[in-house]
Design an enzyme around this catalytic site. Structure first.
Site, short mmCIF file in Angstrom:
data_model
loop_
_atom_site.label_atom_id
_atom_site.label_comp_id
_atom_site.label_asym_id
_atom_site.label_seq_id
_atom_site.Cartn_x
_atom_site.Cartn_y
_atom_site.Cartn_z
N ASP A 64 -12.99 26.40 32.54
CA ASP A 64 -12.50 26.99 33.78
C ASP A 64 -11.57 28.19 33.60
N CYS A 66 -34.37 26.26 44.88
CA CYS A 66 -33.97 25.74 46.20
C CYS A 66 -35.17 25.67 47.14
N CYS A 94 -27.06 24.22 52.66
CA CYS A 94 -25.67 24.54 52.31
C CYS A 94 -25.16 25.73 53.12
N CYS A 131 -13.40 31.14 52.19
CA CYS A 131 -13.74 29.83 51.62
C CYS A 131 -12.54 28.88 51.69
N CYS A 148 -12.96 21.91 49.05
CA CYS A 148 -14.01 21.70 50.04
C CYS A 148 -15.31 21.37 49.32
N CYS A 161 -26.53 19.03 49.41
CA CYS A 161 -27.63 19.47 48.55
C CYS A 161 -28.55 18.32 48.16
C1 B12 Z 1 -13.10 31.93 40.88
C2 B12 Z 1 -13.64 30.53 41.01
C3 B12 Z 1 -13.67 29.95 42.28
C4 B12 Z 1 -13.39 30.77 43.55
C5 B12 Z 1 -14.61 31.65 43.87
C6 B12 Z 1 -15.93 30.85 43.92
C7 B12 Z 1 -17.18 31.62 43.53
N1 B12 Z 1 -18.29 31.15 44.05
O1 B12 Z 1 -17.13 32.55 42.76
C8 B12 Z 1 -13.10 29.63 44.58
C9 B12 Z 1 -11.60 29.33 44.60
C10 B12 Z 1 -13.54 29.91 46.01
C11 B12 Z 1 -13.82 28.45 43.93
C12 B12 Z 1 -14.30 27.37 44.64
C13 B12 Z 1 -14.95 26.29 44.05
N2 B12 Z 1 -15.07 26.04 42.75
CO1 B12 Z 1 -14.64 27.35 41.39
N3 B12 Z 1 -14.43 28.56 39.98
C14 B12 Z 1 -14.09 29.82 39.87
C15 B12 Z 1 -14.19 30.36 38.44
C16 B12 Z 1 -12.78 30.36 37.81
C17 B12 Z 1 -14.85 31.73 38.32
C18 B12 Z 1 -16.16 31.86 39.13
C19 B12 Z 1 -16.70 33.28 39.14
O2 B12 Z 1 -16.80 33.90 38.10
N4 B12 Z 1 -17.06 33.76 40.33
C20 B12 Z 1 -17.63 35.07 40.50
C21 B12 Z 1 -19.05 34.90 41.00
C22 B12 Z 1 -19.66 36.27 41.30
O3 B12 Z 1 -19.75 34.29 39.92
P1 B12 Z 1 -20.61 32.96 40.08
O4 B12 Z 1 -20.34 32.32 41.35
O5 B12 Z 1 -20.38 32.11 38.86
O6 B12 Z 1 -22.11 33.49 40.10
C23 B12 Z 1 -22.72 34.26 39.06
C24 B12 Z 1 -23.57 33.51 38.09
O7 B12 Z 1 -23.95 32.30 38.67
C25 B12 Z 1 -24.74 34.46 37.83
N5 B12 Z 1 -26.05 33.85 37.81
C26 B12 Z 1 -26.63 33.23 38.81
N6 B12 Z 1 -27.84 32.77 38.42
C27 B12 Z 1 -28.02 33.12 37.15
C28 B12 Z 1 -29.09 32.87 36.30
C29 B12 Z 1 -29.05 33.36 35.01
C30 B12 Z 1 -30.17 33.07 34.08
C31 B12 Z 1 -27.95 34.13 34.62
C32 B12 Z 1 -27.93 34.71 33.29
C33 B12 Z 1 -26.84 34.35 35.50
C34 B12 Z 1 -26.90 33.83 36.76
O8 B12 Z 1 -24.77 35.40 38.92
C35 B12 Z 1 -23.69 35.19 39.77
C36 B12 Z 1 -23.08 36.54 40.07
O9 B12 Z 1 -22.80 37.25 38.90
C37 B12 Z 1 -15.12 29.26 37.78
C38 B12 Z 1 -14.85 28.97 36.31
C39 B12 Z 1 -15.44 30.03 35.41
N7 B12 Z 1 -14.68 30.47 34.44
O10 B12 Z 1 -16.57 30.46 35.60
C40 B12 Z 1 -14.86 28.02 38.66
C41 B12 Z 1 -16.05 27.08 38.99
C42 B12 Z 1 -17.20 27.96 39.35
N8 B12 Z 1 -15.61 26.34 40.16
C43 B12 Z 1 -16.03 25.14 40.17
C44 B12 Z 1 -15.85 24.26 41.28
C45 B12 Z 1 -16.09 22.77 41.01
C46 B12 Z 1 -15.48 24.75 42.53
C47 B12 Z 1 -15.51 24.01 43.88
C48 B12 Z 1 -16.66 23.04 44.03
C49 B12 Z 1 -14.15 23.28 44.07
C50 B12 Z 1 -14.02 22.55 45.41
N9 B12 Z 1 -14.69 21.44 45.63
O11 B12 Z 1 -13.25 22.96 46.24
C51 B12 Z 1 -15.60 25.20 44.87
C52 B12 Z 1 -17.05 25.58 45.18
C53 B12 Z 1 -17.24 26.86 45.93
C54 B12 Z 1 -18.64 27.42 45.71
N10 B12 Z 1 -19.58 27.05 46.55
O12 B12 Z 1 -18.84 28.19 44.75
C55 B12 Z 1 -16.85 24.80 38.93
C56 B12 Z 1 -18.33 24.79 39.32
C57 B12 Z 1 -19.17 23.78 38.59
C58 B12 Z 1 -20.62 23.91 38.96
N11 B12 Z 1 -21.36 22.83 38.76
O13 B12 Z 1 -21.07 24.95 39.41
C59 B12 Z 1 -16.42 25.93 37.96
C60 B12 Z 1 -17.50 26.37 36.98
C61 B12 Z 1 -15.18 25.42 37.18
C62 B12 Z 1 -15.56 24.45 36.07
N12 B12 Z 1 -15.22 24.77 34.84
O14 B12 Z 1 -16.16 23.42 36.26
N13 B12 Z 1 -13.99 28.66 42.62
S1 SF4 Z 2 -28.53 22.66 49.69
FE1 SF4 Z 2 -29.04 22.75 47.50
S2 SF4 Z 2 -31.26 23.01 47.43
FE2 SF4 Z 2 -30.61 23.46 49.53
S3 SF4 Z 2 -30.33 25.70 49.52
FE3 SF4 Z 2 -28.34 24.81 49.08
S4 SF4 Z 2 -28.21 24.73 46.85
FE4 SF4 Z 2 -30.37 25.03 47.36
S1 SF4 Z 3 -16.65 25.35 49.44
FE1 SF4 Z 3 -16.63 24.97 51.68
S2 SF4 Z 3 -15.81 26.83 52.61
FE2 SF4 Z 3 -16.35 27.34 50.46
S3 SF4 Z 3 -18.44 28.13 50.61
FE3 SF4 Z 3 -18.66 25.92 50.25
S4 SF4 Z 3 -18.76 25.00 52.31
FE4 SF4 Z 3 -18.01 27.09 52.56
#
Ligand code: B12
Ligand code: SF4
Ligand code: SF4
Length: 382
Positions: free
Chosen positions: A127, A196, A202, A222, A249, A256
């Site tokens: 993380d 999906c 979602c 969020c 949240c 899902c």
């Molecule tokens: C900043 C952050 C947040 C922020 C921003 C969330 C976001 N979606 O970016 C906030 C505070 C809102 C947040 C919320 C949550 N978070 Co958070 N967060 C992070 C953190 C530190 C960075 C994420 C990041 O880089 N975001 C920037 C966006 C642009 O990147 P991304 O969402 O990862 O998407 C990229 C990749 O997925 C990529 N990609 C997509 N498909 C593919 C396919 C291939 C082949 C490749 C190469 C790349 C690729 O493209 C996207 C854009 O570049 C990570 C830890 C980490 N170091 O990664 C944890 C992390 C993502 N969080 C986590 C969790 C558990 C949560 C929450 C569920 C917590 C909660 N219950 O409240 C929520 C979920 C919100 C959501 N729906 O995403 C987990 C997710 C685990 C998982 N199974 O996905 C992580 C990984 C922490 C961990 N070590 O477990 N989070």
């Molecule tokens: S609920 Fe799950 S399967 Fe449905 S669109 Fe969202 S991530 Fe994909």
């Molecule tokens: S974590 Fe909650 S507020 Fe954030 S994107 Fe998912 S449903 Fe929306």
């Protein structure tokens, strides 16, 4: 070589990691992350901007990185009894950053033993490191990135903590999920929402419209960001949508359909704190700093601090419609911390308690006037 790699995987699974997969450390495509930052969707998480290029290219974190080991820890708790306030499931544990870290150290030792490398040849993170964990996990075949932006595994749904080890050791990569599980010919998992199908549950479930496009979270809207990362005032227009969510949240995770495969986790690396979900709103609104410290000591909630949790509790209380909470909220409307006062006043108004608030303010004024008067007639030291 293959036998040694499988031995590594077996030993890391034995340490408590439920998923262990390998990816080649070639830089990830960066448009998604760069567009997200350019649109300001990171809110005030400015550290994301500073570390963006490192997140995409592990060679900038550890020179000579050849492979990324992606680790997943299942935290699905099974059904939990509903409490008055709703907590993100991940938070109902001792802080996973702390409990996974020793296992990452152990994992490094296994790597040293099997590949004859030293501590300089790898770095483990969960993380907090500059690693785009979901992107790497998708590349390693741990799962795919859903429209909810979560890394979704076929075995565990989206209830996985992710961790990674960047290493100079060359490890043959695993296959992406589309080929392994879905029998899809192409690279469906390389696109967000690749597995999906037509589902959009979602996107519809998000209470604050924080998913403007599939796989894109706008942190500014969020609830997870607002109730955990934001240490200041929560925007008014989002407060009602927060509902009973006091910390984090799970709304876009819960719906899902891929979660149907999830089994309760082994918990070798996690210590559950499901008791927190049973705290009543009254208990939360009455927390003293000492009680806050004792109750949340080892959890990730401690970082929100006492006033932050009171702020969130006020919003939840305001959203319950429960007017019996008004006396506690009125008291918090006079709290020493402006952050708590502001949210308590909102909650009192939402519950229709303006009269009480006005009465309390009048009483306060009266008390102040009386004090001044007393000071005049009986000067200190006179
Ligand atoms: C900043 C952050 C947040 C922020 C921003 C969330 C976001 N979606 O970016 C906030 C505070 C809102 C947040 C919320 C949550 N978070 Co958070 N967060 C992070 C953190 C530190 C960075 C994420 C990041 O880089 N975001 C920037 C966006 C642009 O990147 P991304 O969402 O990862 O998407 C990229 C990749 O997925 C990529 N990609 C997509 N498909 C593919 C396919 C291939 C082949 C490749 C190469 C790349 C690729 O493209 C996207 C854009 O570049 C990570 C830890 C980490 N170091 O990664 C944890 C992390 C993502 N969080 C986590 C969790 C558990 C949560 C929450 C569920 C917590 C909660 N219950 O409240 C929520 C979920 C919100 C959501 N729906 O995403 C987990 C997710 C685990 C998982 N199974 O996905 C992580 C990984 C922490 C961990 N070590 O477990 N989070
Ligand atoms: S609920 Fe799950 S399967 Fe449905 S669109 Fe969202 S991530 Fe994909
Ligand atoms: S974590 Fe909650 S507020 Fe954030 S994107 Fe998912 S449903 Fe929306």
């Amino acid at each position: 070589m293959a036998a040694r790699r499988e031995e590594l995987r077996r030993r890391l699974v034995a340490l408590g990691f439920d998923e262990v997969l390998f990816a080649v450390a070639a830089a990830l495509p960066g448009e998604g992350l760069r567009d997200w930052l350019a649109a300001g969707r990171q809110a005030d998480m400015h550290w994301m901007e500073r570390t963006a290029e490192k997140r995409l290219d592990p060679g900038r974190v550890l020179t000579g990185t050849r492979s990324v080991i992606l680790l997943g820890v299942n935290y699905w708790p099974g059904p939990l009894p509903a409490g008055e306030a709703t907590w993100a499931r991940y938070a109902l544990h001792e802080d996973y950053h702390d409990t996974l870290q020793p296992a990452l150290v152990e994992a490094g030792r296994v790597l040293e033993e099997l590949y004859g490398v030293s501590r300089e040849d790898y770095r483990g993170y969960t993380d907090t490191g500059p690693v785009l964990e979901r992107g790497w996990a998708a590349r390693a075949g741990l799962g795919f990135v859903g429209k909810n932006a979560m890394l979704i595994s076929r075995r565990h749904g989206n209830w996985l903590f992710l961790a990674s080890i960047l290493t100079r050791v060359e490890l043959a990569p695993d296959e992406p999920v589309s080929r392994k599980f879905a029998g899809l010919p192409g690279e469906a998992d390389r696109a967000v929402g690749g597995l999906c199908g037509t589902c959009t549950r979602c996107l519809a479930a998000c209470p604050t419209d924080a998913l403007p496009a599939p796989g894109v979270v706008d942190a500014r809207r969020c609830i997870s960001y607002q109730t955990i990362e934001n240490k200041g005032v929560i925007p008014r227009e989002l407060r009602a949508g927060i509902g009973r969510r006091i910390f984090g949240c799970d709304a876009c995770l819960e719906v899902c359909p891929w979660n149907r495969f999830a089994q309760v986790g082994r918990r070798l690396l996690l210590t559950v704190r499901h008791d927190l979900a049973q705290l009543t709103l009254r208990e939360l609104l009455e927390l003293t700093p000492e009680q806050f410290a004792a109750t949340f000591r080892r959890t990730s909630i401690k970082r929100l601090k006492w006033a932050g949790l009171l702020r969130n509790a006020c919003l939840v209380a305001g959203n319950t419609g429960d007017r019996t909470l008004l006396p506690l909220l009125v008291r918090l409307a006079g709290h020493e911390r402006a952050l708590v006062r502001a949210h308590a006043v909102w909650a009192v108004r939402r519950l229709g308690g303006e009269m009480l608030l006005a009465a309390a303010r009048a009483a306060e004024t009266d008390a102040a006037v009386l004090e001044e008067y007393a000071a005049e007639v009986e000067p200190v030291g006179g």
